[in-house]
Design a protein around this motif. Structure first.
Motif, PDB file in Angstrom:
ATOM      1  N   VAL A 237       0.790  -1.219  -0.024  1.00 14.61           N
ATOM      2  CA  VAL A 237       0.104  -0.022  -0.204  1.00 14.61           C
ATOM      3  C   VAL A 237       0.929   1.188  -0.104  1.00 14.61           C
ATOM      4  N   ALA A 238       1.840   1.391   0.826  1.00 13.60           N
ATOM      5  CA  ALA A 238       2.710   2.651   1.098  1.00 13.60           C
ATOM      6  C   ALA A 238       3.158   2.910  -0.264  1.00 13.60           C
ATOM      7  N   PRO A 239       4.060   2.007  -0.781  1.00 12.47           N
ATOM      8  CA  PRO A 239       4.600   2.477  -2.212  1.00 12.47           C
ATOM      9  C   PRO A 239       3.986   2.858  -3.358  1.00 12.47           C
ATOM     10  N   ALA A 240       2.633   2.062  -3.258  1.00  9.88           N
ATOM     11  CA  ALA A 240       1.631   2.107  -4.436  1.00  9.88           C
ATOM     12  C   ALA A 240       1.119   3.796  -4.288  1.00  9.88           C
ATOM     13  N   ILE A 241       0.657   4.148  -3.122  1.00  9.23           N
ATOM     14  CA  ILE A 241       0.322   5.627  -2.807  1.00  9.23           C
ATOM     15  C   ILE A 241       1.603   6.640  -3.104  1.00  9.23           C
ATOM     16  N   GLU A 242       2.467   6.311  -2.806  1.00 11.41           N
ATOM     17  CA  GLU A 242       3.812   7.387  -3.131  1.00 11.41           C
ATOM     18  C   GLU A 242       4.069   6.997  -4.717  1.00 11.41           C
ATOM     19  N   ASN A 243       3.838   6.043  -5.411  1.00 14.81           N
ATOM     20  CA  ASN A 243       3.984   6.067  -7.054  1.00 14.81           C
ATOM     21  C   ASN A 243       2.790   6.782  -7.468  1.00 14.81           C
TER      22      ASN A 243
ATOM     23  N   ALA B  66       1.313   9.244  -6.151  1.00 14.05           N
ATOM     24  CA  ALA B  66       1.428  10.802  -5.886  1.00 14.05           C
ATOM     25  C   ALA B  66       2.361  11.449  -6.818  1.00 14.05           C
ATOM     26  N   VAL B  67       3.396  10.695  -7.125  1.00 17.09           N
ATOM     27  CA  VAL B  67       4.569  11.118  -8.049  1.00 17.09           C
ATOM     28  C   VAL B  67       3.726  11.539  -9.264  1.00 17.09           C
ATOM     29  N   LEU B  68       3.020  10.632  -9.818  1.00 16.24           N
ATOM     30  CA  LEU B  68       2.342  10.794 -11.033  1.00 16.24           C
ATOM     31  C   LEU B  68       1.538  11.999 -11.209  1.00 16.24           C
ATOM     32  N   TYR B  69       0.802  12.198 -10.148  1.00 16.62           N
ATOM     33  CA  TYR B  69      -0.208  13.279  -9.915  1.00 16.62           C
ATOM     34  C   TYR B  69       0.810  14.637  -9.690  1.00 16.62           C
ATOM     35  N   LEU B  70       1.750  14.642  -8.974  1.00 21.92           N
ATOM     36  CA  LEU B  70       2.644  15.801  -8.922  1.00 21.92           C
ATOM     37  C   LEU B  70       3.037  16.040 -10.174  1.00 21.92           C
ATOM     38  N   SER B  71       3.404  15.240 -11.077  1.00 19.01           N
ATOM     39  CA  SER B  71       4.030  15.589 -12.351  1.00 19.01           C
ATOM     40  C   SER B  71       3.027  16.217 -13.271  1.00 19.01           C
ATOM     41  N   ARG B  72       1.844  15.543 -13.193  1.00 16.03           N
ATOM     42  CA  ARG B  72       0.487  16.275 -14.079  1.00 16.03           C
ATOM     43  C   ARG B  72       0.249  17.667 -13.423  1.00 16.03           C
ATOM     44  N   PHE B  73       0.417  17.920 -12.140  1.00  8.65           N
ATOM     45  CA  PHE B  73       0.044  19.183 -11.537  1.00  8.65           C
ATOM     46  C   PHE B  73       1.107  20.109 -11.972  1.00  8.65           C
ATOM     47  N   ARG B  74       2.431  19.843 -12.164  1.00  8.35           N
ATOM     48  CA  ARG B  74       3.551  20.565 -12.678  1.00  8.35           C
ATOM     49  C   ARG B  74       3.139  20.916 -14.157  1.00  8.35           C
ATOM     50  N   SER B  75       2.811  19.979 -14.981  1.00 11.27           N
ATOM     51  CA  SER B  75       2.522  20.101 -16.254  1.00 11.27           C
ATOM     52  C   SER B  75       1.297  20.937 -16.675  1.00 11.27           C
ATOM     53  N   ASN B  76       0.362  21.004 -15.725  1.00 10.29           N
ATOM     54  CA  ASN B  76      -0.870  21.846 -16.008  1.00 10.29           C
ATOM     55  C   ASN B  76      -0.467  23.334 -15.525  1.00 10.29           C
ATOM     56  N   HIS B  77       0.376  23.380 -14.385  1.00 14.34           N
ATOM     57  CA  HIS B  77       0.655  24.561 -13.971  1.00 14.34           C
ATOM     58  C   HIS B  77       1.469  25.354 -15.033  1.00 14.34           C
ATOM     59  N   GLY B  78       2.354  24.642 -15.681  1.00 19.81           N
ATOM     60  CA  GLY B  78       3.114  25.082 -16.624  1.00 19.81           C
ATOM     61  C   GLY B  78       2.443  25.568 -17.854  1.00 19.81           C
ATOM     62  N   ALA B  79       1.424  24.928 -18.151  1.00 17.25           N
ATOM     63  CA  ALA B  79       0.748  25.120 -19.576  1.00 17.25           C
ATOM     64  C   ALA B  79      -0.511  26.150 -19.194  1.00 17.25           C
ATOM     65  N   THR B  80      -1.099  26.094 -17.934  1.00 18.62           N
ATOM     66  CA  THR B  80      -2.296  26.840 -17.772  1.00 18.62           C
ATOM     67  C   THR B  80      -2.450  27.827 -16.503  1.00 18.62           C
ATOM     68  N   GLY B  81      -1.422  27.823 -15.847  1.00 19.63           N
ATOM     69  CA  GLY B  81      -1.246  28.608 -14.624  1.00 19.63           C
ATOM     70  C   GLY B  81      -2.128  27.795 -13.329  1.00 19.63           C
TER      71      GLY B  81
END
Length: 136
Positions: free
Chosen positions: A87-93, A95-110
């Motif tokens: 469970v713990a590493p799956a949640i971390e993995n 989260a890493v994907l979501y954080l990457s998507r957040f950064r991508s979205n922020h860069g593209a749309t603010g």
């Protein structure tokens, strides 16, 4: 508990879904809980420490991790410690994907959100509400 597929996903959204599926490949019935736990962790990581949002995100992530551990224990017969090792590493993995998507979205749309993430967040909040023990 898989999340509903999003219609007509853009290429980055399809790539995200493919990566998410791969990150959760070794999981079973707890998959939706792990997905939501990772989403809540990602929100916690982009929230200022000690804020109401940060505290809420941590609480929601913890609840999803506990629910996922119980589901995994029941599904596989694993002891709690072993279930938590999945469970713990799956949640971390996730989260890493979501954080990457957040950064991508922020860069593209603010902003960190997009319509698909808003749907995932609504699903995860609803899932948490269904599973939460009523107070009182």
């Amino acid at each position: 508990m898989p999340l509903a597929p999003l219609p007509a996903l853009s290429q980055p959204a399809r790539d995200f879904e493919t990566q998410l599926t791969a990150a959760l490949a070794d999981t079973g019935q707890e998959r939706g809980l792990l997905h939501c736990g990772g989403l809540f962790r990602a929100f916690g990581e982009v929230s200022a420490d000690g804020t109401e949002l940060s505290d809420l995100a941590m609480e929601l992530e913890t609840d999803m991790a506990v629910f996922a551990t119980v589901v995994r224990e029941n599904e596989t017969g694993e002891a709690m410690a072993l279930a938590m090792e999945t469970v713990a590493p799956a949640i971390e993995n996730v989260a890493v994907l979501y954080l990457s998507r957040f950064r991508s979205n922020h860069g593209a749309t603010g902003t960190i959100l997009d319509p698909g993430l808003e749907e995932n967040l609504a699903y995860c909040r609803a899932l948490h509400e269904r599973l939460a023990v009523p107070e009182g």
